[in-house]
Design a protein around this motif. Structure first.
Motif, short mmCIF file in Angstrom:
data_model
loop_
_atom_site.label_atom_id
_atom_site.label_comp_id
_atom_site.label_asym_id
_atom_site.label_seq_id
_atom_site.Cartn_x
_atom_site.Cartn_y
_atom_site.Cartn_z
N UNK A 221 0.85 -1.16 0.00
CA UNK A 221 0.00 0.00 0.00
C UNK A 221 0.90 1.23 0.00
N UNK A 222 0.65 2.13 -0.94
CA UNK A 222 1.45 3.34 -0.97
C UNK A 222 0.62 4.51 -0.46
N UNK A 223 1.30 5.52 0.04
CA UNK A 223 0.64 6.69 0.59
C UNK A 223 0.60 7.79 -0.44
N UNK A 224 -0.51 8.50 -0.48
CA UNK A 224 -0.70 9.61 -1.40
C UNK A 224 -1.16 10.81 -0.58
N UNK A 225 -0.58 11.97 -0.86
CA UNK A 225 -0.99 13.18 -0.16
C UNK A 225 -2.39 13.58 -0.63
N UNK A 226 -3.24 13.88 0.30
CA UNK A 226 -4.62 14.25 -0.02
C UNK A 226 -4.66 15.48 -0.92
N UNK A 227 -3.75 16.44 -0.70
CA UNK A 227 -3.73 17.66 -1.51
C UNK A 227 -3.49 17.36 -2.98
N UNK A 228 -2.83 16.26 -3.26
CA UNK A 228 -2.48 15.92 -4.64
C UNK A 228 -3.66 15.36 -5.42
N UNK A 229 -4.66 14.81 -4.72
CA UNK A 229 -5.76 14.16 -5.44
C UNK A 229 -7.14 14.75 -5.15
N UNK A 230 -7.30 15.44 -4.04
CA UNK A 230 -8.61 15.98 -3.67
C UNK A 230 -8.64 17.49 -3.82
#
Length: 89
Positions: free
Chosen positions: A1-10
């Motif tokens: 599982x990789x982590x994604x910054x919320x700012x980058x997708x939302x």
């Protein structure tokens, strides 16, 4: 599982809304279908082990001894016994 910054997708408004409930924590969002892959499926290691075990069973059927297989595959005597005598084929 990789982590994604919320700012980058939302959108920023959605991030601010989520921050009302969770701040600076990890948030897990499950797959909508609820389908989870089993251990080793992403990396291919599960398939590697299945192939290796099939090879061990094949060599055993062709007459290789458990001690020889243990040395060749760097596994304990008992591990090789479990593989060759298991009901999986």
């Amino acid at each position: 599982m990789k982590y994604v910054k919320a700012n980058a997708i939302w959108l920023e408004t959605l991030v601010k809304e989520v921050q009302k409930y969770v701040q600076g924590e990890f948030l897990y969002i499950p797959n909508p279908q609820g389908i989870r892959k089993q251990w080793g499926e992403n990396s291919g290691y599960r398939q590697y082990l299945c192939d290796r075990n099939e090879e061990i069973r094949r060599e055993f059927k062709l007459g290789a001894e458990i001690e020889q297989l243990s040395d060749r595959y760097c596994l304990s005597y008992d591990s090789i016994k479990k593989i060759v005598y298991s009901k999986r084929s």
